[in-house]
Design an enzyme around this catalytic site. Sequence first.
Site, PDB file in Angstrom:
ATOM      1  N   THR A  14       1.030  -1.054  -0.135  1.00  0.00           N
ATOM      2  CA  THR A  14      -0.256  -0.052   0.147  1.00  0.00           C
ATOM      3  C   THR A  14       0.791   1.380  -0.308  1.00  0.00           C
ATOM      4  OG1 THR A  14      -1.838  -1.061   1.269  1.00  0.00           O
ATOM      5  CG2 THR A  14      -1.773   1.700   1.183  1.00  0.00           C
ATOM      6  N   VAL A  15       1.686   1.176   1.104  1.00  0.00           N
ATOM      7  CA  VAL A  15       2.404   2.673   0.883  1.00  0.00           C
ATOM      8  C   VAL A  15       3.827   2.845   0.100  1.00  0.00           C
ATOM      9  CG1 VAL A  15       4.748   3.873   2.294  1.00  0.00           C
ATOM     10  CG2 VAL A  15       2.333   2.410   3.861  1.00  0.00           C
ATOM     11  N   ARG A  46       8.849  -8.854  -2.708  1.00  0.00           N
ATOM     12  CA  ARG A  46       8.374  -9.960  -3.122  1.00  0.00           C
ATOM     13  C   ARG A  46       7.932 -10.579  -3.715  1.00  0.00           C
ATOM     14  NH1 ARG A  46       6.572 -10.595   2.904  1.00  0.00           N
ATOM     15  NH2 ARG A  46       4.794  -9.580   2.555  1.00  0.00           N
ATOM     16  N   LYS A 107       8.110   1.634  11.773  1.00  0.00           N
ATOM     17  CA  LYS A 107       7.574   2.283  13.212  1.00  0.00           C
ATOM     18  C   LYS A 107       8.518   1.630  14.009  1.00  0.00           C
ATOM     19  CE  LYS A 107       3.914   1.194  11.849  1.00  0.00           C
ATOM     20  NZ  LYS A 107       3.049   1.168  10.763  1.00  0.00           N
ATOM     21  N   VAL A 134       5.579   7.754  12.274  1.00  0.00           N
ATOM     22  CA  VAL A 134       4.456   7.954  13.054  1.00  0.00           C
ATOM     23  C   VAL A 134       2.932   9.396  12.771  1.00  0.00           C
ATOM     24  CG1 VAL A 134       4.237   9.184  15.154  1.00  0.00           C
ATOM     25  CG2 VAL A 134       6.335   7.902  14.611  1.00  0.00           C
ATOM     26  N   GLY A 136       0.967   8.816  10.716  1.00  0.00           N
ATOM     27  CA  GLY A 136       0.484   8.455   8.939  1.00  0.00           C
ATOM     28  C   GLY A 136       1.454   9.833   7.924  1.00  0.00           C
ATOM     29  N   GLY A 189      -6.467  -1.042   3.594  1.00  0.00           N
ATOM     30  CA  GLY A 189      -5.390  -1.083   3.526  1.00  0.00           C
ATOM     31  C   GLY A 189      -4.870  -0.227   4.822  1.00  0.00           C
ATOM     32  N   LYS A 207       5.173   3.723  17.994  1.00  0.00           N
ATOM     33  CA  LYS A 207       4.941   5.470  17.650  1.00  0.00           C
ATOM     34  C   LYS A 207       5.194   6.783  18.629  1.00  0.00           C
ATOM     35  CE  LYS A 207       1.436   4.158  14.160  1.00  0.00           C
ATOM     36  NZ  LYS A 207       0.033   4.467  13.318  1.00  0.00           N
TER      37      LYS A 207
HETATM   38  N1  HSE Z   1      -2.323   0.148  10.704  1.00  0.00           N
HETATM   39  C1  HSE Z   1      -1.430   1.487  11.419  1.00  0.00           C
HETATM   40  C2  HSE Z   1      -2.316   2.514  11.816  1.00  0.00           C
HETATM   41  C3  HSE Z   1      -1.106   1.473   9.754  1.00  0.00           C
HETATM   42  O1  HSE Z   1      -3.334   1.480  11.392  1.00  0.00           O
HETATM   43  O2  HSE Z   1      -2.616   3.503  12.662  1.00  0.00           O
HETATM   44  C4  HSE Z   1       0.018   3.458  10.160  1.00  0.00           C
HETATM   45  O3  HSE Z   1       1.344   3.254  10.394  1.00  0.00           O
END
Ligand code: HSE
Length: 433
Positions: A14-15, A46, A107, A134, A136, A189, A207
């Site tokens: 996703t990122v 992968r 993180k 941290v 997003g 996601g 975080k």
């Molecule tokens: N899984 C994390 C969240 C993604 O839901 O905040 C971002 O770090």
Amino acid sequence: MTEPLKLGIAGLGTVGGGVVKVLTEERARLEAMCGRELEIVAVGARNRHHDRGFDIDQYRWYDDPVAMAGEPGIDVFVELIGGSDGAAKLAVEKALSTGKHVVTANKALIAHHGASLATLAETNGVALQFEAAVAGGIPCIKALKEGLIANRINRVSGILNGTCNYILTVMEGSGREYEDVLADAQKLGYAEADPTFDVGGIDAAHKLTILASIAFGTMPDYDQVYIEGLEKITPLDIRLADDFGYKIRLLGIARRNGNEVELRVHPTLVGKSSALAAVTGVFNAVEFEGNHVGPVFIEGRGAGEGPTASAVIADVIDVARGNIGAPFGLPASHLDGADFKSIEDHSGAYYLRVHAVDRAGSMAEITKALAEAEVSIERIVQRKDPIPEEDNRLPVVFITHDTDEQTMQRAMALLAQHKDVVDEPLLVRIEQD
Ligand code: HSE
């Protein structure tokens, strides 16, 4: 014009996919703003054959991220693999030790190994940037390291996990159970590869570790964070908390008092009219308290493709512009050890919910047990209506006056064995505005 900045991107989930797409879309404007071409030269993941919505054949492909990290033709290694150890750590170490800048959203890696990786980066004169690790898309690391630099920060707190906030606030609005809402968050996601990291509070603790280190100038020390997840929170608790004027949020709270630091992540009751109560869905929020600036509150999307890519690219631009201070603000060798406060020394008000046996006198017995445990009660409510009449349970909530944690834990142990209590009681800390 300066030489192009050559990027290698390891991890195309996703990122990573978001970084390629946003960088491609915004490239001309970003290049104009940093006076430098930004060129993705290598990518890897992968599975090469997964459809990602863009053409990967224009980039050199690497199955092995460590090989990419050692590649002399890249300037910035963008690590979007995830995980505190294994390939991500090996690749980041390889990149830093071979003189590449590193930008990461990882993180767990920074919370567990931040100090040694920062030392490696500083020794090699390269950047280690982790804004996307941290909250997003919220630029909270930049806020701490740059905009708030004049301040001593004594408190950082907030909503640091988008998945948990999404779950809690969808439960709040719909009354649905958390497993059901978690499945939605995974589809969108937001969730970690292992969603127990989200609902168990671990992701928020990673975080918080990072933020506290930068805010207080202390060594990042994940093991010192007290962690509780949201698994025990039910739609009924959300409704009962609402009756008392509270919302439930999973908060990360870091406070410094002299050399003493407390770090905790747990579900928390916050006043309905507080800024944190207004944060809903995948949004995160971070509150800082600086000695000169006073309180600062920032809010934004904490997970998902666009917000996380936004933060990764901001770090890449800092590298392109040469804006690369020490990873934790202070040089790694100057980060202090702190005295960490144990959760057992916490004191505050609590929400205590029990399911009493629905019979005359049970409430009096339970209240007597709390008095014996020296818990001072501010308010009590019993509320049968969400529970079917034929069910022999009666939900009862106690809001306490300020009480110390050890007293509350003793009371919980008494209630867990009490003849008039069915099911496990639930204790949630209250954070006053
Ligand atoms: N899984 C994390 C969240 C993604 O839901 O905040 C971002 O770090």
